[in-house]
Structure formats: C-alpha cells, structure tokens
Scaffold this motif. Structure first.
Motif, PDB file in Angstrom:
ATOM      1  N   VAL A   1       0.846  -1.200   0.000  1.00 14.69           N
ATOM      2  CA  VAL A   1       0.000   0.000   0.000  1.00 14.69           C
ATOM      3  C   VAL A   1       0.877   1.244   0.000  1.00 14.69           C
ATOM      4  O   VAL A   1       0.629   2.190  -0.760  1.00 14.69           O
ATOM      5  CB  VAL A   1      -0.971  -0.002   1.205  1.00 14.69           C
ATOM      6  CG1 VAL A   1      -1.643   1.349   1.376  1.00 14.69           C
ATOM      7  CG2 VAL A   1      -2.021  -1.096   1.033  1.00 14.69           C
TER       8      VAL A   1
ATOM      9  N   GLN B   1       2.240   1.907  -3.393  1.00 11.83           N
ATOM     10  CA  GLN B   1       1.206   2.442  -4.275  1.00 11.83           C
ATOM     11  C   GLN B   1       0.914   3.904  -3.953  1.00 11.83           C
ATOM     12  O   GLN B   1       0.718   4.719  -4.848  1.00 11.83           O
ATOM     13  CB  GLN B   1      -0.076   1.606  -4.161  1.00 11.83           C
ATOM     14  CG  GLN B   1       0.043   0.209  -4.735  1.00 11.83           C
ATOM     15  CD  GLN B   1       0.263   0.240  -6.226  1.00 11.83           C
ATOM     16  OE1 GLN B   1      -0.414   0.944  -6.956  1.00 11.83           O
ATOM     17  NE2 GLN B   1       1.240  -0.522  -6.685  1.00 11.83           N
TER      18      GLN B   1
ATOM     19  N   SER C   1      -6.970   5.574  -2.857  1.00 14.88           N
ATOM     20  CA  SER C   1      -7.354   4.362  -2.124  1.00 14.88           C
ATOM     21  C   SER C   1      -8.119   3.399  -3.015  1.00 14.88           C
ATOM     22  O   SER C   1      -7.896   2.187  -2.981  1.00 14.88           O
ATOM     23  CB  SER C   1      -8.196   4.715  -0.898  1.00 14.88           C
ATOM     24  OG  SER C   1      -7.453   5.457   0.020  1.00 14.88           O
TER      25      SER C   1
ATOM     26  N   ILE D   1      -5.685   1.777  -5.462  1.00 16.79           N
ATOM     27  CA  ILE D   1      -4.853   0.798  -4.754  1.00 16.79           C
ATOM     28  C   ILE D   1      -5.652  -0.466  -4.471  1.00 16.79           C
ATOM     29  O   ILE D   1      -5.168  -1.583  -4.695  1.00 16.79           O
ATOM     30  CB  ILE D   1      -4.298   1.400  -3.447  1.00 16.79           C
ATOM     31  CG1 ILE D   1      -3.344   2.556  -3.746  1.00 16.79           C
ATOM     32  CG2 ILE D   1      -3.595   0.323  -2.616  1.00 16.79           C
ATOM     33  CD1 ILE D   1      -2.958   3.379  -2.535  1.00 16.79           C
TER      34      ILE D   1
ATOM     35  N   ARG E   1      -5.920  -2.444  -7.645  1.00 20.30           N
ATOM     36  CA  ARG E   1      -4.633  -3.043  -8.036  1.00 20.30           C
ATOM     37  C   ARG E   1      -4.237  -4.207  -7.141  1.00 20.30           C
ATOM     38  O   ARG E   1      -3.612  -5.161  -7.593  1.00 20.30           O
ATOM     39  CB  ARG E   1      -3.525  -1.987  -7.990  1.00 20.30           C
ATOM     40  CG  ARG E   1      -3.599  -0.963  -9.084  1.00 20.30           C
ATOM     41  CD  ARG E   1      -2.520   0.084  -8.914  1.00 20.30           C
ATOM     42  NE  ARG E   1      -2.599   1.105  -9.961  1.00 20.30           N
ATOM     43  CZ  ARG E   1      -1.908   2.231  -9.943  1.00 20.30           C
ATOM     44  NH1 ARG E   1      -1.071   2.499  -8.946  1.00 20.30           N
ATOM     45  NH2 ARG E   1      -2.040   3.099 -10.930  1.00 20.30           N
TER      46      ARG E   1
ATOM     47  N   VAL F   1      -7.649  -0.954   2.370  1.00 21.55           N
ATOM     48  CA  VAL F   1      -6.588   0.000   2.038  1.00 21.55           C
ATOM     49  C   VAL F   1      -6.573   1.134   3.050  1.00 21.55           C
ATOM     50  O   VAL F   1      -5.512   1.514   3.571  1.00 21.55           O
ATOM     51  CB  VAL F   1      -6.756   0.544   0.602  1.00 21.55           C
ATOM     52  CG1 VAL F   1      -5.787   1.698   0.332  1.00 21.55           C
ATOM     53  CG2 VAL F   1      -6.561  -0.566  -0.415  1.00 21.55           C
TER      54      VAL F   1
END
Length: 98
Positions: free
Chosen positions: A23, A26, A33, A36, A39, A47
């Motif tokens: 996290v 990213q 958020s 992320i 992904r 997140v």
C-alpha cells in the motif's frame, strides 16, 4: 506474517507487514485508495485501514509526509518512486541543518 523493519527517528524502529508495504508503494505513485484497492484486489476499507496503520506507525499525518518518512528510513527507494519524486531517496535531511 513477515514484517519489514526499518529504523525510525528517536532510536525506534518501524515494522510493516508486506500488505502495508505494498500500500505504501502504491501511495508513493500517487494512487488513490480506490485505485490501490483495485490493483491489490482488496477492499477500499482494507486500504484505508492499512493507511491509518501506516500513519500511526510513522507518527505522521498525510500522504506526502508518510512517503517522505518511508524514504528517510529506507523503505522506499528511487526504484519504487514515480519519476517526479526520484532523487528524494538520496536527499539527506541533515543538509537542511546549519
């Protein structure tokens, strides 16, 4: 669960889980958020929970201070930073003193 370990100011150390480190990486790219979460195939709430834990562990508020703190302790390097932030990993905060 393995944790990443890095020194923190004041003689302390910061320990991150692999998920928290992903996290953080990213966040350093400027991802939101929601991005992320997409992904990493987790929920946005997950997140946000990781981000809150990162803020607490680094004792900072906000994304930029979090990223800078991670660079300072060596958890983020130029390889994991977007182009506009490369070079920060070599920045020495002691250069500001004096």
């Amino acid at each position: 669960m393995d944790e990443m370990d890095a020194p923190l100011g004041g003689g302390g150390r910061v320990r991150l889980t692999p998920a928290q480190l992903r996290v953080l990486e990213q966040l350093a790219t400027g991802a939101t958020s929601a991005t992320i979460a997409s992904r990493l195939f987790v929920s946005t709430a997950t997140v946000r929970s990781h981000i809150a834990a990162l803020h607490k562990r680094f004792q900072v508020h906000g994304t930029m201070p979090l990223v800078v703190a991670a660079i300072v302790v060596g958890l983020l390097t130029n390889d994991s930073l977007p182009l506009q932030l490369t070079g920060l990993a070599e920045f020495d905060l002691h250069d500001l003193e004096g």
